[in-house]
Design a protein around this motif. Structure first.
Motif, short mmCIF file in Angstrom:
data_model
loop_
_atom_site.label_atom_id
_atom_site.label_comp_id
_atom_site.label_asym_id
_atom_site.label_seq_id
_atom_site.Cartn_x
_atom_site.Cartn_y
_atom_site.Cartn_z
N GLU A 150 1.45 -1.80 5.23
CA GLU A 150 2.76 -1.38 5.12
C GLU A 150 2.85 0.29 5.61
OE1 GLU A 150 3.54 -2.26 0.89
OE2 GLU A 150 4.48 -4.05 1.67
N THR A 151 1.60 1.08 5.10
CA THR A 151 1.73 2.45 5.40
C THR A 151 0.30 2.84 6.11
OG1 THR A 151 0.88 2.72 3.17
CG2 THR A 151 3.32 3.01 3.47
N PRO A 152 0.33 3.75 6.87
CA PRO A 152 -0.94 4.29 7.54
C PRO A 152 -1.78 4.83 6.50
CG PRO A 152 1.14 5.06 8.73
CD PRO A 152 1.48 4.42 7.23
N GLU A 182 -4.56 4.07 -0.86
CA GLU A 182 -3.48 5.10 -0.78
C GLU A 182 -4.25 6.09 0.51
OE1 GLU A 182 -0.85 4.87 -2.27
OE2 GLU A 182 -1.60 3.40 -3.83
N ALA A 183 -5.38 6.44 0.45
CA ALA A 183 -5.81 7.26 1.43
C ALA A 183 -7.33 7.18 1.48
CB ALA A 183 -5.35 8.95 1.19
N SER A 203 -9.15 11.57 -0.20
CA SER A 203 -8.06 12.27 0.35
C SER A 203 -6.77 12.05 -0.03
CB SER A 203 -8.27 12.16 2.00
OG SER A 203 -8.07 10.81 2.07
N GLN A 204 -6.53 11.35 -1.25
CA GLN A 204 -5.32 11.41 -1.78
C GLN A 204 -4.92 12.47 -2.67
OE1 GLN A 204 -2.74 9.22 -1.21
NE2 GLN A 204 -1.44 9.76 -3.04
N ASN A 225 -6.83 5.97 -6.79
CA ASN A 225 -7.14 5.49 -5.36
C ASN A 225 -8.42 4.81 -5.39
OD1 ASN A 225 -6.62 5.16 -2.38
ND2 ASN A 225 -7.91 6.88 -1.98
N SER A 226 -8.51 3.54 -4.57
CA SER A 226 -9.53 2.52 -4.59
C SER A 226 -10.05 2.07 -3.27
CB SER A 226 -9.56 1.62 -5.63
OG SER A 226 -8.29 0.78 -5.29
#
Length: 237
Positions: A150-152, A182-183, A203-204, A225-226
């Motif tokens: 859904e998102t890069p 997330e990142a 990096s989130q 973030n995981s």
């Protein structure tokens, strides 16, 4: 089927005994299995063998049929793994649903995560959700045919050349990362007197408070973030 699900959950998922009991009671008790096999919107494929009149089931896959054919459960007897059984079941599903897009719902607690096995059949990670089983919510990752994430998966904060942790300056390897929900996570290098890599940079949010376990999973203590390991490995092959 219940015994195979039990053994598979015990050997291939990082679930507590109570969580396994909850799933078995909710999805694989006598009533649930009867309803499953009678449900006209669900197809069940099994791998079995009959010897001297005795039938032995080695694996099964359940598929909910709608606008998509969604794989809900795939379990292989741990003692029968390594023989291509899961691959055969996926090929059977693809043959049955030639004109219907295929998707899958994978519990995040699957020890080896949910990636390369499904990717080999053209499915890509398409999102995250939760399912309710016996009053308890379980996180799941969704895979869909012909769709992209859904998102890069790109950094949300600048990636520094180094970070200071525990009084020492440690370099951040900008070329070595692991994807996160997330990142990405970037490797934080050790200093000269340390034998192993120190840890990871999230990096989130920019935190180095990242925990890791023996299954290759990472989680940022600041933003949540995981990262889950990318392969199902022997749990399903």
């Amino acid at each position: 089927m219940r015994a195979i699900a039990r053994d598979s959950l015990q050997s291939s998922y990082s679930l507590s005994p109570q969580q396994i009991k909850t799933i078995l009671e909710e999805e694989f008790d006598d009533t649930s299995l009867k309803d499953l096999l009678e449900d006209t919107d669900t197809m069940v494929f099994v791998v079995d063998e009959t010897v001297d009149g005795t039938e032995t089931v080695y694996a099964f896959i359940t598929v909910e049929v709608g606008t998509r054919a969604t794989i809900r459960w795939l379990h292989v007897d741990p003692e029968a793994r390594g023989k291509g059984i899961a691959t055969g079941l996926l090929n059977r599903v693809r043959k049955e649903f030639v004109e219907t897009p295929i998707s899958a719902c994978v519990l995040d607690e699957a020890v080896e995560g949910g990636g390369n096995f499904l990717k080999g059949f053209g499915l890509k990670e398409s999102g995250h959700d939760q399912i309710l089983l016996g009053g308890e919510e379980f996180d799941v990752t969704m895979f869909s045919e012909g769709q992209k994430t859904e998102t890069p998966n790109e950094p949300a904060v600048p990636i520094p050349e180094s970070v200071t942790v525990d009084g020492a300056s440690r370099s951040v390897n900008r070329d070595e990362s692991l994807p996160g929900r997330e990142a990405p996570f970037f490797t934080v290098s050790r200093v000269d007197d340390e034998e192993d890599a120190y840890g990871y940079f999230c990096s989130q949010c920019g935190s180095t408070d990242v925990s890791a376990d023996g299954q290759g999973r990472l989680e940022c203590g600041d933003c949540g973030n995981s990262h889950l390991a990318d392969e199902w490995g022997n749990a399903y092959l």
